[in-house]
Motif scaffolding. Structure first.
Motif, mmCIF file in Angstrom:
data_model
loop_
_atom_site.group_PDB
_atom_site.id
_atom_site.type_symbol
_atom_site.label_atom_id
_atom_site.label_comp_id
_atom_site.label_asym_id
_atom_site.label_seq_id
_atom_site.Cartn_x
_atom_site.Cartn_y
_atom_site.Cartn_z
ATOM 1 N N THR A 1 4.072 5.232 -8.074
ATOM 2 C CA THR A 1 4.277 6.226 -7.010
ATOM 3 C C THR A 1 5.649 6.888 -7.152
ATOM 4 O OG1 THR A 1 2.861 4.983 -5.497
ATOM 5 C CG2 THR A 1 4.356 6.604 -4.525
ATOM 6 N N ALA A 2 6.672 6.067 -7.389
ATOM 7 C CA ALA A 2 8.015 6.616 -7.566
ATOM 8 C C ALA A 2 8.073 7.537 -8.780
ATOM 9 C CB ALA A 2 9.025 5.480 -7.715
ATOM 10 N N SER A 3 7.364 7.179 -9.842
ATOM 11 C CA SER A 3 7.341 8.023 -11.046
ATOM 12 C C SER A 3 6.705 9.375 -10.760
ATOM 13 C CB SER A 3 6.561 7.317 -12.161
ATOM 14 O OG SER A 3 7.153 6.082 -12.495
ATOM 15 N N VAL A 4 5.625 9.369 -9.991
ATOM 16 C CA VAL A 4 4.954 10.615 -9.642
ATOM 17 C C VAL A 4 5.860 11.488 -8.776
ATOM 18 C CG1 VAL A 4 3.034 11.609 -8.339
ATOM 19 C CG2 VAL A 4 2.624 9.665 -9.868
ATOM 20 N N VAL A 5 6.573 10.866 -7.840
ATOM 21 C CA VAL A 5 7.491 11.616 -6.988
ATOM 22 C C VAL A 5 8.591 12.263 -7.823
ATOM 23 C CG1 VAL A 5 9.236 11.410 -5.169
ATOM 24 C CG2 VAL A 5 7.030 10.246 -4.924
ATOM 25 N N ILE A 6 9.140 11.522 -8.784
ATOM 26 C CA ILE A 6 10.180 12.072 -9.652
ATOM 27 C C ILE A 6 9.628 13.244 -10.467
ATOM 28 C CG2 ILE A 6 11.666 11.607 -11.637
ATOM 29 C CD1 ILE A 6 11.887 8.715 -10.588
ATOM 30 N N LEU A 7 8.445 13.056 -11.037
ATOM 31 C CA LEU A 7 7.839 14.121 -11.836
ATOM 32 C C LEU A 7 7.578 15.360 -10.991
ATOM 33 C CD1 LEU A 7 6.626 15.104 -14.483
ATOM 34 C CD2 LEU A 7 4.466 14.020 -13.823
ATOM 35 N N ALA A 8 7.071 15.170 -9.778
ATOM 36 C CA ALA A 8 6.812 16.305 -8.893
ATOM 37 C C ALA A 8 8.113 17.022 -8.545
ATOM 38 C CB ALA A 8 6.114 15.823 -7.619
ATOM 39 N N GLY A 9 9.164 16.259 -8.302
ATOM 40 C CA GLY A 9 10.454 16.866 -8.003
ATOM 41 C C GLY A 9 10.977 17.701 -9.155
ATOM 42 N N VAL A 10 10.777 17.211 -10.383
ATOM 43 C CA VAL A 10 11.214 17.957 -11.563
ATOM 44 C C VAL A 10 10.437 19.261 -11.689
ATOM 45 C CG1 VAL A 10 11.250 17.962 -14.085
ATOM 46 C CG2 VAL A 10 11.984 15.924 -12.829
ATOM 47 N N VAL A 11 9.121 19.191 -11.518
ATOM 48 C CA VAL A 11 8.292 20.392 -11.631
ATOM 49 C C VAL A 11 8.707 21.428 -10.597
ATOM 50 C CG1 VAL A 11 5.960 21.310 -11.385
ATOM 51 C CG2 VAL A 11 6.335 19.182 -12.658
ATOM 52 N N VAL A 12 8.872 20.991 -9.354
ATOM 53 C CA VAL A 12 9.268 21.916 -8.291
ATOM 54 C C VAL A 12 10.647 22.499 -8.579
ATOM 55 C CG1 VAL A 12 9.878 22.102 -5.849
ATOM 56 C CG2 VAL A 12 7.835 20.823 -6.530
ATOM 57 N N GLY A 13 11.567 21.635 -9.002
ATOM 58 C CA GLY A 13 12.922 22.104 -9.291
ATOM 59 C C GLY A 13 12.957 23.135 -10.398
ATOM 60 N N VAL A 14 12.180 22.902 -11.446
ATOM 61 C CA VAL A 14 12.131 23.844 -12.565
ATOM 62 C C VAL A 14 11.538 25.182 -12.117
ATOM 63 C CG1 VAL A 14 11.034 24.324 -14.780
ATOM 64 C CG2 VAL A 14 12.070 22.082 -14.360
ATOM 65 N N LEU A 15 10.433 25.125 -11.375
ATOM 66 C CA LEU A 15 9.786 26.360 -10.931
ATOM 67 C C LEU A 15 10.687 27.177 -10.013
ATOM 68 C CD1 LEU A 15 6.144 25.085 -10.273
ATOM 69 C CD2 LEU A 15 6.966 26.458 -12.204
ATOM 70 N N VAL A 16 11.352 26.494 -9.090
ATOM 71 C CA VAL A 16 12.254 27.195 -8.167
ATOM 72 C C VAL A 16 13.421 27.819 -8.933
ATOM 73 C CG1 VAL A 16 13.897 26.877 -6.274
ATOM 74 C CG2 VAL A 16 11.635 25.807 -6.161
ATOM 75 N N SER A 17 13.970 27.066 -9.907
ATOM 76 C CA SER A 17 15.100 27.573 -10.685
ATOM 77 C C SER A 17 14.709 28.809 -11.487
ATOM 78 C CB SER A 17 15.614 26.483 -11.622
ATOM 79 O OG SER A 17 16.074 25.364 -10.902
ATOM 80 N N LEU A 18 13.543 28.762 -12.117
ATOM 81 C CA LEU A 18 13.092 29.903 -12.930
ATOM 82 C C LEU A 18 12.755 31.109 -12.060
ATOM 83 C CD1 LEU A 18 10.833 28.094 -15.542
ATOM 84 C CD2 LEU A 18 13.150 28.971 -15.858
ATOM 85 N N ARG A 19 12.113 30.871 -10.946
ATOM 86 C CA ARG A 19 11.747 31.989 -10.060
ATOM 87 C C ARG A 19 12.994 32.669 -9.512
ATOM 88 N NH1 ARG A 19 7.140 31.256 -5.584
ATOM 89 N NH2 ARG A 19 5.980 31.222 -7.558
ATOM 90 N N ALA A 20 14.006 31.877 -9.169
ATOM 91 C CA ALA A 20 15.237 32.460 -8.627
ATOM 92 C C ALA A 20 15.958 33.314 -9.661
ATOM 93 C CB ALA A 20 16.159 31.348 -8.130
ATOM 94 N N GLY A 21 15.736 33.029 -10.946
ATOM 95 C CA GLY A 21 16.454 33.763 -11.975
ATOM 96 C C GLY A 21 15.730 34.953 -12.552
ATOM 97 N N ARG A 22 14.430 35.060 -12.303
ATOM 98 C CA ARG A 22 13.676 36.156 -12.923
ATOM 99 C C ARG A 22 14.163 37.529 -12.493
ATOM 100 N NH1 ARG A 22 7.724 33.390 -12.321
ATOM 101 N NH2 ARG A 22 7.874 32.054 -14.174
ATOM 102 N N GLY A 23 14.490 37.651 -11.212
ATOM 103 C CA GLY A 23 14.923 38.948 -10.721
ATOM 104 C C GLY A 23 16.295 39.348 -11.223
ATOM 105 N N ARG A 24 17.089 38.338 -11.660
ATOM 106 C CA ARG A 24 18.455 38.625 -12.093
ATOM 107 C C ARG A 24 18.559 38.765 -13.604
ATOM 108 N NH1 ARG A 24 21.972 33.956 -9.421
ATOM 109 N NH2 ARG A 24 23.614 35.183 -10.435
ATOM 110 N N ALA A 25 17.534 38.305 -14.318
ATOM 111 C CA ALA A 25 17.628 38.273 -15.779
ATOM 112 C C ALA A 25 17.860 39.654 -16.371
ATOM 113 C CB ALA A 25 16.368 37.649 -16.373
ATOM 114 N N ALA A 26 17.106 40.652 -15.940
ATOM 115 C CA ALA A 26 17.207 42.001 -16.516
ATOM 116 C C ALA A 26 18.558 42.632 -16.242
ATOM 117 C CB ALA A 26 16.087 42.883 -15.965
#
Length: 326
Positions: free
Chosen positions: A283-308
């Motif tokens: 369960t703890a492993s799944v929570v960590i993995l989910a946190g990583v996925v969410v963190g990566v997606l949020v980080s990438l989405r926040a940067g897409r508008g600024r990349a150009a």
């Protein structure tokens, strides 16, 4: 980069690295030529593993010390103290193998007990010296925040991983009850020497504190490598050329590393093999993995508008492999 240039980073540590390369070669030969078994593992497995780990430690810290601008002399002396301490540790480990007995936790004779205590003292000096150099790293920031975080977080986690080794030196309840001549253990819940993973020896039937110890120590290499990997990927992914995005992603990586290290330590202390996780661990492993996925997606989405807007047409060709602390 020539060998002579690398040798000049920090001569005592680089001499140690060269010596450990030689010990590793001897150790590998011993794995094939010497069929003795000690605590369930080939007798030359421990010197080989320690030699490779110390080689990596020495080269990493030698390079980092060579990049410092402030308090470099102090760091040089700390590196030298660490090198001397690690030499003392390896002399005991190899010497005990040649005598056909264990080095760690061994108090079966006055000589074995004295050698084990000498190892403990030497490693305490190595830990303190590493701590001082880690503090000095904070006094030498570079222009790239992500690289600064990678090196600093890697150093702190390496210190923590080294510190986890001290959990192994405490006598177990059974050892105390039986007044055993063995004081300390790698395995939790069982005696050392049971079934383990090939070469590594990590227990497959009980908890093993060597796992978080190893993972923590080598954060100093893995986290900066992750930062460099992000810079390399930025050549083909414009969103990663935004420094703030790389910084956010590295925060996710560091957070995940801390969480995994905590999980591995918790699992080992509960006497649970890494090969047989229970529901809580899964369960703890799944929570960590989910946190990583969410963190990566949020980080990438926040940067897409600024990349150009933030990245010029030549950004994909900028140099990425440079000093993290200059």
């Amino acid at each position: 980069m020539t060998f002579s240039q690398a040798y000049g980073w920090h001569r005592p540590l680089m001499m140690l690295a060269a010596a450990m390369a030689a010990v590793a070669v001897v150790g590998v030969a011993g794995l094939f030529a010497d069929h003795r078994v000690l605590t369930g593992m080939p007798i030359w497995a421990k010197p080989t593993k320690f030699a490779l780990s110390i080689l990596i430690y020495s080269v990493t810290w030698a390079w980092l010390i060579s990049q410092l601008r402030h308090l470099r002399r102090t760091a040089w002396w700390m590196g030298t103290i660490a090198a001397v301490g690690l030499v003392a540790e390896m002399v005991v480990i190899v010497g005990q193998v040649l005598r056909g007995t264990t080095s760690h936790f061994n108090e079966t004779t006055p000589l074995n007990g004295a050698l084990w205590q000498a190892m403990g003292i030497s490693i305490a000096f190595v830990w303190v010296a590493t701590l001082v150099v880690c503090v000095i790293l904070f006094r030498n920031p570079g222009p790239d925040r992500a690289r600064n975080l990678a090196v600093r977080a890697g150093g702190i986690l390496a210190l923590l991983g080294m510190g986890l080794g001290f959990l192994m030196v405490m006598p177990t309840a059974e050892q105390i009850a039986t007044d055993s001549d063995i004081a300390g253990a790698h395995t939790v819940g069982l005696a050392d020497g049971g079934p383990g993973l090939p070469l590594l020896g990590w227990s497959t039937v009980g908890g093993d504190l060597r796992i978080p110890h190893f993972v923590g120590m080598h954060a100093l290499q893995l986290i900066p490598l992750a930062a460099l990997a992000l810079e390399f990927l930025a050549r083909g992914l414009p969103v990663l050329r935004v420094p703030a995005v790389r910084m956010r992603l590295l925060v996710v990586i560091v957070s995940a590393y801390v969480a995994v290290l905590a999980l591995l330590t918790w699992q080992a202390l509960r006497g649970q093999s890494i090969m047989h996780p229970d529901v809580l661990t899964d369960t703890a492993s799944v929570v960590i993995l989910a946190g990583v996925v969410v963190g990566v997606l949020v980080s990438l989405r926040a940067g897409r508008g600024r990349a150009a807007g933030e990245v010029g047409p030549d950004a994909g060709h900028q140099q990425t492999i440079v000093s993290p602390v200059r």
